[in-house]
Write a protein that holds these residues in place. Sequence first.
Motif, PDB file in Angstrom:
ATOM      1  N   ARG A 184       0.833  -1.210   0.000  1.00  0.00           N
ATOM      2  CA  ARG A 184       0.000   0.000   0.000  1.00  0.00           C
ATOM      3  C   ARG A 184       0.868   1.261   0.000  1.00  0.00           C
ATOM      4  N   GLN A 185       1.933   1.255   0.781  1.00  0.00           N
ATOM      5  CA  GLN A 185       2.819   2.411   0.821  1.00  0.00           C
ATOM      6  C   GLN A 185       3.463   2.644  -0.549  1.00  0.00           C
ATOM      7  N   PRO A 210      -8.483  -6.025  -1.361  1.00  0.00           N
ATOM      8  CA  PRO A 210      -9.617  -5.992  -2.293  1.00  0.00           C
ATOM      9  C   PRO A 210      -9.917  -4.620  -2.867  1.00  0.00           C
ATOM     10  N   ASP A 211      -9.453  -3.571  -2.217  1.00  0.00           N
ATOM     11  CA  ASP A 211      -9.742  -2.219  -2.692  1.00  0.00           C
ATOM     12  C   ASP A 211      -8.780  -1.736  -3.773  1.00  0.00           C
ATOM     13  N   LEU A 212      -7.710  -2.482  -4.025  1.00  0.00           N
ATOM     14  CA  LEU A 212      -6.745  -2.089  -5.048  1.00  0.00           C
ATOM     15  C   LEU A 212      -7.068  -2.782  -6.370  1.00  0.00           C
ATOM     16  N   ASP A 213      -6.898  -2.064  -7.461  1.00  0.00           N
ATOM     17  CA  ASP A 213      -7.149  -2.615  -8.794  1.00  0.00           C
ATOM     18  C   ASP A 213      -5.880  -3.322  -9.256  1.00  0.00           C
TER      19      ASP A 213
END
Length: 231
Positions: A184-185, A210-213
């Motif tokens: 994420r960073q 799940p929130d990342l494409d």
Amino acid sequence: MYLLLDIGNTREKAALFDQGEIRTLSHLTADTLKTLPLAAVYFACVADDSRLSALQKRLALDHLPWHQISSQAKAFGVTNSYAEPQRLGVDRWLGLLAASRLYRGQSVMIVDAGTALTIDWLDKEGNHLGGWIMPGLRLQQQSVVQQTAKVFNTEPIDAQLLPGTETVSCLQNGCLAALTGAIRQGWLLEKAQVLVFTGGDAPSLISYLPDLDISPEPLLIFQGLARYIDQ
């Protein structure tokens, strides 16, 4: 038809490349290969020479040319960021080559989740912007267990992104949080348009993000190897 080999620290993976198509091989033995019309072997190896020699002997393919691919300063429009380009892990180099073809004209962040987890950035002009290397999920846990007296672990790994309530879950959940947090960073640096995952632990890690494409590319390293054949 060509045999592609990705010889890693813990195991080797194989695929066939024929007329632009890549097909993985689940069983890599002399018997499975002897009837195939192979023209050559293209391989990347991060293991030591003794392991490579043993594999060559086991596969009984001495009659074929073996082409070892190494990291370069520049190839196929991709420029290596390392001052000593040969020191960039060849698996990372092949991932960059594959991503530059798959996502031409786009910037890419590549996550390769194996024994080590690596992150590399490639800009839309094909310039490698550098990367990160960290222990993978199992290696992180092994390191903690081996270097501390009262921390232990179990198999299989059943990590969650939650606080642990006893030693095993604290260890497993903490290591998972470290990896997903690093990913994420890296994405927050906003150096890429596309987020690509490959490697054995990729499916598991993707499920926790799940929130990342994310674009899964399980054949990424083989696609990089194939560039040296299908130029």
